[in-house]
Write an enzyme that holds these catalytic residues in place. Sequence first.
Site, PDB file in Angstrom:
ATOM      1  N   ARG A 111      11.031   7.177   2.751  1.00 27.57           N
ATOM      2  CA  ARG A 111      11.036   8.635   2.793  1.00 27.57           C
ATOM      3  C   ARG A 111      11.840   9.158   3.988  1.00 27.57           C
ATOM      4  O   ARG A 111      12.476  10.216   3.904  1.00 27.57           O
ATOM      5  CB  ARG A 111       9.606   9.162   2.820  1.00 27.57           C
ATOM      6  CG  ARG A 111       8.880   8.949   1.483  1.00 27.57           C
ATOM      7  CD  ARG A 111       7.381   9.139   1.607  1.00 27.57           C
ATOM      8  NE  ARG A 111       7.043  10.483   2.060  1.00 27.57           N
ATOM      9  CZ  ARG A 111       5.816  10.850   2.431  1.00 27.57           C
ATOM     10  NH1 ARG A 111       4.815   9.973   2.418  1.00 27.57           N
ATOM     11  NH2 ARG A 111       5.585  12.090   2.815  1.00 27.57           N
ATOM     12  N   ASP A 160       1.333   5.511   0.024  1.00 31.61           N
ATOM     13  CA  ASP A 160       0.691   6.657   0.663  1.00 31.61           C
ATOM     14  C   ASP A 160       0.194   7.661  -0.356  1.00 31.61           C
ATOM     15  O   ASP A 160       0.485   7.567  -1.555  1.00 31.61           O
ATOM     16  CB  ASP A 160       1.688   7.351   1.600  1.00 31.61           C
ATOM     17  CG  ASP A 160       2.044   6.502   2.811  1.00 31.61           C
ATOM     18  OD1 ASP A 160       1.213   5.665   3.211  1.00 31.61           O
ATOM     19  OD2 ASP A 160       3.152   6.673   3.344  1.00 31.61           O
ATOM     20  N   ARG A 179       0.836  -1.195   0.000  1.00 28.06           N
ATOM     21  CA  ARG A 179       0.000   0.000   0.000  1.00 28.06           C
ATOM     22  C   ARG A 179       0.877   1.253   0.000  1.00 28.06           C
ATOM     23  O   ARG A 179       1.738   1.410   0.861  1.00 28.06           O
ATOM     24  CB  ARG A 179      -0.925   0.004   1.220  1.00 28.06           C
ATOM     25  CG  ARG A 179      -1.993  -1.075   1.177  1.00 28.06           C
ATOM     26  CD  ARG A 179      -2.835  -1.073   2.420  1.00 28.06           C
ATOM     27  NE  ARG A 179      -2.064  -1.464   3.599  1.00 28.06           N
ATOM     28  CZ  ARG A 179      -2.575  -1.588   4.818  1.00 28.06           C
ATOM     29  NH1 ARG A 179      -3.852  -1.339   5.038  1.00 28.06           N
ATOM     30  NH2 ARG A 179      -1.810  -1.950   5.829  1.00 28.06           N
TER      31      ARG A 179
END
Length: 265
Positions: free
Chosen positions: A196, A51, A49
Amino acid sequence: MRVALGVEYNGARYSGWQRQSHVNSVQQEVEKALSRICNHPVEVICAGRTDAGVHGTGQVIHFETQADRDMVAFTLGMNTLMPKDIAIRFAQPVADDFHARFSATARRYRYVIYNSPLRGAVLNEGVTHFHHHLDETKMQEACQYLIGKHDFTSFRAIHCQANTPTRTIHHLSVQRQGTYVIIDIKANAFLHHMVRNITGSLMDVGLHKQQPIWIKELLDCKERAKASATAKAAGLYLVDVDYPEQFNIPQTPLGPLFLPDIDVI
């Protein structure tokens, strides 16, 4: 029949992959098109999944259907029904024991930074613009401390729900292609915001705010607050998912497509 699909998407105008109430998601658009093709409601399972604002060129999903359809219905047919920023890259019948998430042995991401004093316009949704010069050599030097099996608490989102912070990074590199700095990372699995957060800290090394050894110190201290801020979503791509050969999942070119492929074991 169980079918695997390869999905590519520009995540700029979606609130992530996962279906949610009151917001638009990539999963919602894919399931809407699949349900029309199959003539019954369809739910899909994805490999990872992503973001809000994150892109995918190598996402893999699976679903089940009793509809008798040629695979072309799930490629050309779906591509005519979905928005232009979502596309199917392949369709493949798979065994009943294939699972897009749990059968995966590794996932690979790329983070693309447009490193220029002035912002661009054409690719602005697909890259993160950073105007200060980044020293990619120092960033690459720092990567060595992250490769292998580690506790990645310092690079884990506070609200991450994973049972353990331990992950194994198989490959991590930083290279420059003109004004683009590309971070390429492959691991058995990732924590929430892990890529990230690693990117944000590597960028501080590239700015000479920190020395490469600082990345090892972050790993050792296991404190998220000690690491750098989370990098923006716009430059991040899920580019590949590995599966055992027995499932015969097609191999597609890595993205973003204007970057060279890097062989990774």
